[in-house]
Design a protein around this motif. Structure first.
Motif, PDB file in Angstrom:
ATOM      1  N   PHE A   8       0.815  -1.225   0.000  1.00 12.28           N
ATOM      2  CA  PHE A   8       0.000   0.000   0.000  1.00 12.28           C
ATOM      3  C   PHE A   8       0.843   1.267   0.000  1.00 12.28           C
ATOM      4  N   PRO A   9       1.908   1.359   0.845  1.00 15.61           N
ATOM      5  CA  PRO A   9       2.664   2.594   0.878  1.00 15.61           C
ATOM      6  C   PRO A   9       3.322   2.968  -0.436  1.00 15.61           C
ATOM      7  N   LEU A  10       3.568   2.005  -1.358  1.00 18.26           N
ATOM      8  CA  LEU A  10       4.139   2.365  -2.644  1.00 18.26           C
ATOM      9  C   LEU A  10       3.171   3.269  -3.410  1.00 18.26           C
ATOM     10  N   ILE A  11       1.893   2.896  -3.437  1.00 19.69           N
ATOM     11  CA  ILE A  11       0.860   3.740  -4.060  1.00 19.69           C
ATOM     12  C   ILE A  11       0.767   5.056  -3.297  1.00 19.69           C
ATOM     13  N   PHE A  12       0.843   4.919  -1.989  1.00 20.29           N
ATOM     14  CA  PHE A  12       0.777   6.035  -1.046  1.00 20.29           C
ATOM     15  C   PHE A  12       1.841   7.078  -1.376  1.00 20.29           C
ATOM     16  N   ILE A  13       3.065   6.623  -1.675  1.00 18.26           N
ATOM     17  CA  ILE A  13       4.154   7.534  -1.981  1.00 18.26           C
ATOM     18  C   ILE A  13       3.952   8.175  -3.347  1.00 18.26           C
ATOM     19  N   LEU A  14       3.579   7.343  -4.335  1.00 19.32           N
ATOM     20  CA  LEU A  14       3.478   7.850  -5.695  1.00 19.32           C
ATOM     21  C   LEU A  14       2.296   8.775  -5.891  1.00 19.32           C
ATOM     22  N   ALA A  15       1.171   8.435  -5.253  1.00 23.35           N
ATOM     23  CA  ALA A  15      -0.051   9.210  -5.482  1.00 23.35           C
ATOM     24  C   ALA A  15      -0.312  10.221  -4.376  1.00 23.35           C
ATOM     25  N   SER A  49      -1.976   3.713   8.240  1.00 24.44           N
ATOM     26  CA  SER A  49      -1.567   4.272   6.952  1.00 24.44           C
ATOM     27  C   SER A  49      -2.543   5.344   6.489  1.00 24.44           C
ATOM     28  N   GLN A  50      -3.833   5.143   6.791  1.00 24.67           N
ATOM     29  CA  GLN A  50      -4.827   6.132   6.401  1.00 24.67           C
ATOM     30  C   GLN A  50      -4.567   7.477   7.097  1.00 24.67           C
ATOM     31  N   THR A  51      -4.236   7.420   8.384  1.00 26.77           N
ATOM     32  CA  THR A  51      -3.935   8.650   9.117  1.00 26.77           C
ATOM     33  C   THR A  51      -2.689   9.314   8.554  1.00 26.77           C
ATOM     34  N   LEU A  52      -1.668   8.527   8.288  1.00 21.85           N
ATOM     35  CA  LEU A  52      -0.430   9.079   7.746  1.00 21.85           C
ATOM     36  C   LEU A  52      -0.653   9.723   6.389  1.00 21.85           C
ATOM     37  N   GLN A  53      -1.416   9.073   5.544  1.00 25.87           N
ATOM     38  CA  GLN A  53      -1.690   9.639   4.225  1.00 25.87           C
ATOM     39  C   GLN A  53      -2.454  10.949   4.352  1.00 25.87           C
ATOM     40  N   ALA A 172       3.490  11.264  18.328  1.00 32.96           N
ATOM     41  CA  ALA A 172       2.453  11.437  19.353  1.00 32.96           C
ATOM     42  C   ALA A 172       1.313  12.314  18.824  1.00 32.96           C
ATOM     43  N   ALA A 173       1.650  13.357  18.089  1.00 32.37           N
ATOM     44  CA  ALA A 173       0.618  14.237  17.518  1.00 32.37           C
ATOM     45  C   ALA A 173      -0.240  13.490  16.510  1.00 32.37           C
ATOM     46  N   LEU A 174       0.360  12.623  15.730  1.00 34.02           N
ATOM     47  CA  LEU A 174      -0.403  11.818  14.773  1.00 34.02           C
ATOM     48  C   LEU A 174      -1.354  10.866  15.500  1.00 34.02           C
ATOM     49  N   LYS A 175      -0.927  10.345  16.635  1.00 34.81           N
ATOM     50  CA  LYS A 175      -1.810   9.496  17.449  1.00 34.81           C
ATOM     51  C   LYS A 175      -3.012  10.284  17.951  1.00 34.81           C
ATOM     52  N   ILE A 176      -2.788  11.537  18.331  1.00 34.81           N
ATOM     53  CA  ILE A 176      -3.890  12.369  18.817  1.00 34.81           C
ATOM     54  C   ILE A 176      -4.913  12.583  17.711  1.00 34.81           C
ATOM     55  N   LEU A 177      -4.446  12.891  16.518  1.00 32.18           N
ATOM     56  CA  LEU A 177      -5.354  13.084  15.394  1.00 32.18           C
ATOM     57  C   LEU A 177      -6.109  11.797  15.076  1.00 32.18           C
ATOM     58  N   GLN A 178      -5.427  10.675  15.170  1.00 33.16           N
ATOM     59  CA  GLN A 178      -6.077   9.394  14.910  1.00 33.16           C
ATOM     60  C   GLN A 178      -7.172   9.100  15.924  1.00 33.16           C
ATOM     61  N   SER A 179      -6.992   9.566  17.162  1.00 35.89           N
ATOM     62  CA  SER A 179      -7.981   9.306  18.216  1.00 35.89           C
ATOM     63  C   SER A 179      -9.260  10.095  18.029  1.00 35.89           C
ATOM     64  N   GLY A 180      -9.195  11.199  17.280  1.00 34.78           N
ATOM     65  CA  GLY A 180     -10.378  12.021  17.061  1.00 34.78           C
ATOM     66  C   GLY A 180     -10.629  13.064  18.122  1.00 34.78           C
ATOM     67  N   ASP A 181      -9.691  13.251  19.068  1.00 31.60           N
ATOM     68  CA  ASP A 181      -9.885  14.270  20.102  1.00 31.60           C
ATOM     69  C   ASP A 181      -9.957  15.674  19.510  1.00 31.60           C
TER      70      ASP A 181
END
Length: 402
Positions: A8-15, A49-53, A172-181
């Motif tokens: 998945f991350p290969l598509i993730f990087i290219l697109a 991966s969805q959060t990172l993208q 840690a900040a990415l985890k916060i965003l993933q949690s929906g707070d």
């Protein structure tokens, strides 16, 4: 990286992670840093991966931030003290700064009286201390906190002085965003990456942020109640001793050397009294304090007021690693009750830079003194080392530069 992230991350990087059409001088290197270092570490820490993208797509570094040294943290450290807490103390303690916060703080104390009573009961931290930190960090929420936290943290991880530290904060900040707070749009920080009204770094948010208003979100951006409770929880977890104050302004006789400053030189307060140390208020130390430990605190050496600090002063210092910050908070907290200035004067001192202080620290280290590290900041170990060197040369110790 492809092996670590899978198909998945290969598509993730290219697109998803394509560079913007108009890229800056570091954008390509920054993207490689995110792909090769941040993303694998974040996925390992549980960030999807969805959060990172979603959060890292199209991200570029903000090279306008102060204190950057270059990719990989390689480069000369800055010579300027960008944070007010690490500059000359006299400018930091102007009466006008305290007076501006007294009225709004008293109104907040009245407005949130019931909530503050509950918070104080649960965490054991006085409401005046909570409000003073809130005031110093964001003017009770009135200060502009305009930066995108993810971009700031990613930039500092890529080209700041502490890349590993800020990479951890970014994850840690990415985890916060993933949690929906909080949403990305609302996740605002200072230029240093501290978030919201209490200025928590993301790792502190994960540990200490509190949903005290019960709305299902740990909201340090727009909920006064959550902000106050989160500050109190932070202090409680860092060892706030209920029933003790932060410290007392004192007259320190010349017979008591400023080289004795520091929490590693604590002794029962009664012993300081025997040496002639007195409170500037003219009142005796409370009886319950006499057997308890305290230590000398002189943020400007003999060029400023002197204090006997308790362990709670150093809990305040845990909030921001600066003696002047902790003293500002303690003094402002006192002034909610009685708006009186320090008795001791903050005398003019020689202006210096972080680079010059670092050089001085290196000289003192070569002489065998423990300055606490050559970081360019004038902490108590540097102050007393200056004083010891002054005494070694037959001079009266001032424990300050110059």
């Amino acid at each position: 990286m492809i092996k670590a992230l899978g198909v998945f991350p290969l598509i993730f990087i290219l697109a998803g992670f394509a560079l913007p059409a108009h890229s800056g001088p570091y954008d390509k290197e920054f993207r490689a840093y995110l792909d090769n270092q941040v993303i694998p570490a974040a996925e390992k820490a549980g960030v999807s991966s969805q959060t990172l993208q979603r959060e890292l797509k199209g991200l570029t570094p903000d090279t306008s931030l102060p204190g950057l040294v270059g990719p990989g943290g390689k480069g000369a450290p800055p010579k300027i003290n960008f944070q007010a807490e690490f500059r000359e103390p006299a400018n930091y303690f102007r009466d006008s700064q305290f007076n501006a916060q007294i009225g709004p703080g008293r109104r907040k104390m009245q407005q949130h009286g019931a909530a503050l009573a509950q918070i104080e009961k649960r965490y054991g931290v006085p409401k005046r201390i909570i409000l003073a930190i809130w005031a110093r960090e964001s003017g009770y929420g009135g200060a502009k906190i305009p930066y995108d936290a993810i971009r700031v943290l990613a930039t500092r991880a890529f080209m700041g002085q502490r890349p590993d530290f800020f990479k951890g904060e970014l994850i840690a900040a990415l985890k916060i965003l993933q949690s929906g707070d909080v949403s990305r749009a609302a996740m605002k920080s200072s230029w240093g990456g501290a978030m919201g009204q209490p200025q928590f770094l993301p790792s502190s948010f994960l540990k200490y942020a509190v949903d005290f208003d019960g709305d299902g979100h740990h909201n340090i951006w727009s909920s006064d109640v959550d902000v106050m409770a989160s500050i109190a929880h932070y202090l409680q977890q860092h060892g706030w001793v209920s029933g003790r104050d932060w410290g007392y302004e004192v007259y320190l006789p010349d017979t008591v050397s400023c080289t004795r400053e520091g929490p590693d030189n604590r002794q029962p307060i009664r012993d300081f009294v025997r040496e002639g140390v007195k409170r500037v208020s003219g009142k005796p130390f409370p009886d319950y304090e006499l057997a308890r430990p305290g230590n000398i605190l002189m943020p400007a050496g003999r060029y400023g007021p002197a204090f006997i600090a308790t362990e709670n002063f150093y809990v305040l210092k845990d909030y921001n690693e600066s003696d002047t910050y902790a003293l500002f908070v303690g003094h402002l907290a006192d002034r909610y009750t009685s708006n009186k200035s320090f008795v001791g004067a903050w005398k003019p001192t020689r202006k210096t830079t972080r680079g010059a202080v670092r050089t001085l620290q290196q000289v003192l280290q070569k002489k065998g003194y423990d300055v606490g590290g050559a970081d360019g900041l004038i902490g108590y170990k540097t102050r007393r080392s200056i004083g010891k060197d002054q005494e070694a040369q037959g001079a009266f110790a001032t424990c300050w530069v110059g």
